[in-house]
Design a protein around this motif. Structure first.
Motif, PDB file in Angstrom:
ATOM      1  N   ASP A  58     -18.710  12.715 -61.386  1.00 14.20           N
ATOM      2  CA  ASP A  58     -18.865  12.305 -62.704  1.00 14.20           C
ATOM      3  C   ASP A  58     -17.924  12.854 -63.897  1.00 14.20           C
ATOM      4  N   ASP A  59     -16.956  13.888 -63.505  1.00 15.03           N
ATOM      5  CA  ASP A  59     -16.403  14.672 -64.330  1.00 15.03           C
ATOM      6  C   ASP A  59     -14.860  13.992 -64.372  1.00 15.03           C
ATOM      7  N   TYR A  60     -14.590  13.229 -63.142  1.00 13.60           N
ATOM      8  CA  TYR A  60     -13.352  12.953 -62.873  1.00 13.60           C
ATOM      9  C   TYR A  60     -12.881  11.122 -63.082  1.00 13.60           C
ATOM     10  N   THR A  61     -11.740  10.991 -63.655  1.00 12.42           N
ATOM     11  CA  THR A  61     -11.351   9.622 -63.486  1.00 12.42           C
ATOM     12  C   THR A  61     -10.595   9.309 -62.090  1.00 12.42           C
ATOM     13  N   ILE A  62     -10.755   8.319 -61.525  1.00  7.54           N
ATOM     14  CA  ILE A  62     -10.485   8.014 -60.230  1.00  7.54           C
ATOM     15  C   ILE A  62      -9.332   6.839 -60.325  1.00  7.54           C
ATOM     16  N   GLY A  63      -8.100   7.065 -59.644  1.00  2.47           N
ATOM     17  CA  GLY A  63      -7.315   5.984 -59.680  1.00  2.47           C
ATOM     18  C   GLY A  63      -6.768   5.451 -58.154  1.00  2.47           C
ATOM     19  N   TRP A  64      -6.283   4.464 -58.252  1.00  4.16           N
ATOM     20  CA  TRP A  64      -5.872   3.777 -56.933  1.00  4.16           C
ATOM     21  C   TRP A  64      -4.322   3.674 -57.179  1.00  4.16           C
ATOM     22  N   PHE A  65      -3.459   4.036 -56.287  1.00  2.00           N
ATOM     23  CA  PHE A  65      -2.105   3.855 -56.252  1.00  2.00           C
ATOM     24  C   PHE A  65      -1.650   3.403 -54.797  1.00  2.00           C
ATOM     25  N   ARG A  66      -0.400   2.667 -54.777  1.00  2.00           N
ATOM     26  CA  ARG A  66       0.248   2.441 -53.541  1.00  2.00           C
ATOM     27  C   ARG A  66       1.683   2.598 -53.466  1.00  2.00           C
ATOM     28  N   GLN A  67       2.060   2.712 -52.316  1.00  2.00           N
ATOM     29  CA  GLN A  67       3.403   2.836 -51.826  1.00  2.00           C
ATOM     30  C   GLN A  67       3.901   2.007 -50.776  1.00  2.00           C
ATOM     31  N   ALA A  99       1.141  -2.375 -48.803  1.00  2.00           N
ATOM     32  CA  ALA A  99       1.715  -1.119 -49.082  1.00  2.00           C
ATOM     33  C   ALA A  99       0.416  -0.145 -48.414  1.00  2.00           C
ATOM     34  N   VAL A 100       0.855   1.197 -48.451  1.00  2.00           N
ATOM     35  CA  VAL A 100      -0.337   2.300 -48.116  1.00  2.00           C
ATOM     36  C   VAL A 100      -0.983   2.426 -49.438  1.00  2.00           C
ATOM     37  N   TYR A 101      -2.314   2.450 -49.422  1.00  2.00           N
ATOM     38  CA  TYR A 101      -3.142   2.721 -50.757  1.00  2.00           C
ATOM     39  C   TYR A 101      -3.900   3.984 -50.835  1.00  2.00           C
ATOM     40  N   TYR A 102      -3.414   4.757 -51.715  1.00  2.00           N
ATOM     41  CA  TYR A 102      -4.184   6.186 -51.961  1.00  2.00           C
ATOM     42  C   TYR A 102      -5.347   5.948 -53.045  1.00  2.00           C
ATOM     43  N   CYS A 103      -6.369   6.977 -52.885  1.00  2.00           N
ATOM     44  CA  CYS A 103      -6.913   7.136 -54.159  1.00  2.00           C
ATOM     45  C   CYS A 103      -6.806   8.652 -54.645  1.00  2.00           C
ATOM     46  N   ALA A 104      -7.065   8.772 -55.950  1.00  2.00           N
ATOM     47  CA  ALA A 104      -6.790   9.999 -56.557  1.00  2.00           C
ATOM     48  C   ALA A 104      -7.719  10.289 -57.680  1.00  2.00           C
ATOM     49  N   ALA A 105      -8.093  11.570 -57.709  1.00  2.00           N
ATOM     50  CA  ALA A 105      -8.883  12.043 -58.907  1.00  2.00           C
ATOM     51  C   ALA A 105      -8.300  13.005 -59.921  1.00  2.00           C
ATOM     52  N   ARG A 106      -8.771  12.842 -61.276  1.00  2.00           N
ATOM     53  CA  ARG A 106      -8.155  13.647 -62.335  1.00  2.00           C
ATOM     54  C   ARG A 106      -9.431  14.013 -63.029  1.00  2.00           C
ATOM     55  N   LYS A 107      -9.475  15.078 -63.449  1.00  2.00           N
ATOM     56  CA  LYS A 107     -10.611  15.636 -64.440  1.00  2.00           C
ATOM     57  C   LYS A 107      -9.845  15.351 -65.742  1.00  2.00           C
ATOM     58  N   TYR A 108     -10.649  14.400 -66.472  1.00  2.00           N
ATOM     59  CA  TYR A 108     -10.204  14.077 -67.549  1.00  2.00           C
ATOM     60  C   TYR A 108     -11.378  13.565 -68.480  1.00  2.00           C
ATOM     61  N   TYR A 109     -11.127  13.899 -69.663  1.00  2.00           N
ATOM     62  CA  TYR A 109     -12.485  13.518 -70.691  1.00  2.00           C
ATOM     63  C   TYR A 109     -11.932  12.847 -71.990  1.00  2.00           C
ATOM     64  N   GLY A 110     -10.639  12.544 -72.091  1.00  2.00           N
ATOM     65  CA  GLY A 110     -10.104  11.607 -72.884  1.00  2.00           C
ATOM     66  C   GLY A 110     -10.619  10.247 -73.073  1.00  2.00           C
ATOM     67  N   PRO A 111     -10.187   9.380 -74.092  1.00  2.00           N
ATOM     68  CA  PRO A 111     -10.076   7.950 -73.902  1.00  2.00           C
ATOM     69  C   PRO A 111      -9.165   7.300 -73.187  1.00  2.00           C
ATOM     70  N   ASN A 112      -9.693   5.891 -72.907  1.00  2.00           N
ATOM     71  CA  ASN A 112      -8.832   5.086 -71.944  1.00  2.00           C
ATOM     72  C   ASN A 112      -8.672   5.807 -70.704  1.00  2.00           C
ATOM     73  N   CYS A 113      -7.670   5.422 -69.742  1.00  2.00           N
ATOM     74  CA  CYS A 113      -7.810   5.748 -68.356  1.00  2.00           C
ATOM     75  C   CYS A 113      -6.113   5.917 -67.928  1.00  2.00           C
ATOM     76  N   TYR A 169      -2.562  13.343 -61.658  1.00  2.00           N
ATOM     77  CA  TYR A 169      -3.787  13.300 -60.780  1.00  2.00           C
ATOM     78  C   TYR A 169      -3.833  14.612 -60.098  1.00  2.00           C
ATOM     79  N   ASP A 170      -5.145  15.211 -59.709  1.00  2.00           N
ATOM     80  CA  ASP A 170      -5.444  16.642 -59.151  1.00  2.00           C
ATOM     81  C   ASP A 170      -5.397  16.455 -57.644  1.00  2.00           C
ATOM     82  N   TYR A 171      -6.134  15.539 -57.068  1.00  2.00           N
ATOM     83  CA  TYR A 171      -6.556  15.317 -55.733  1.00  2.00           C
ATOM     84  C   TYR A 171      -6.152  14.157 -55.325  1.00  2.00           C
ATOM     85  N   TRP A 172      -5.742  14.071 -54.083  1.00  2.00           N
ATOM     86  CA  TRP A 172      -5.186  12.719 -53.556  1.00  2.00           C
ATOM     87  C   TRP A 172      -5.952  12.576 -52.042  1.00  2.00           C
ATOM     88  N   GLY A 173      -6.210  11.354 -51.662  1.00  2.00           N
ATOM     89  CA  GLY A 173      -6.388  10.900 -50.376  1.00  2.00           C
ATOM     90  C   GLY A 173      -5.521  10.711 -49.239  1.00  2.00           C
TER      91      GLY A 173
END
Length: 124
Positions: free
Chosen positions: A30-39, A92-106, A111-115
């Motif tokens: 609940d403390d982390y923004t989660i993102g999807w990335f691709r390469q 592509a290869v799709y990755y998810c990642a997590a970032r501890k972030y409390y600000g607005p927007n997304c 990002y801090d952690y990667w799958g």
């Protein structure tokens, strides 16, 4: 240990759909923004979509806007990426990642952690 487990990739025909999942463990989801990335082969990794920690904000790259939808299930510590009307450009290869972030927007950076990534291939 922090883990982000991406799954759901595979082979799909152009125009089809896939849903990716990112199961998270080892930190407070609940403390982390989660993102999807691709390469894609021979290209740099790029942000696709993200969802902030309280689901209030999401963001999408221009190339997927209107086709992809990101969501998260706090009970399952999982984030999903629903991909519709897929094209060969989505391969592509799709990755998810997590970032501890409390600000607005997304944000889709710092990002801090990667799958480990899951392969998505769209056949034309």
């Amino acid at each position: 240990d922090v883990q982000l487990q991406a799954s759901g990739g595979g082979l799909v025909q152009a125009g089809g759909s896939l849903r990716l999942s990112c199961a998270v463990s080892g930190f407070n989801f609940d403390d982390y923004t989660i993102g999807w990335f691709r390469q894609a082969p021979g290209k740099e990794r790029k942000g696709v979509s993200c969802i902030n920690r309280n689901d209030g904000d999401t963001a999408y790259s221009d190339s997927v806007k209107g086709r992809f939808t990101i969501s998260r299930d706090h009970a399952k510590n999982t984030v999903y990426l629903q991909m519709n009307r897929m094209t060969s450009e989505d391969t592509a290869v799709y990755y998810c990642a997590a970032r501890k972030y409390y600000g607005p927007n997304c944000p889709m950076s710092n990002y801090d952690y990667w799958g480990q990534g899951t392969q998505v291939t769209v056949s034309s």
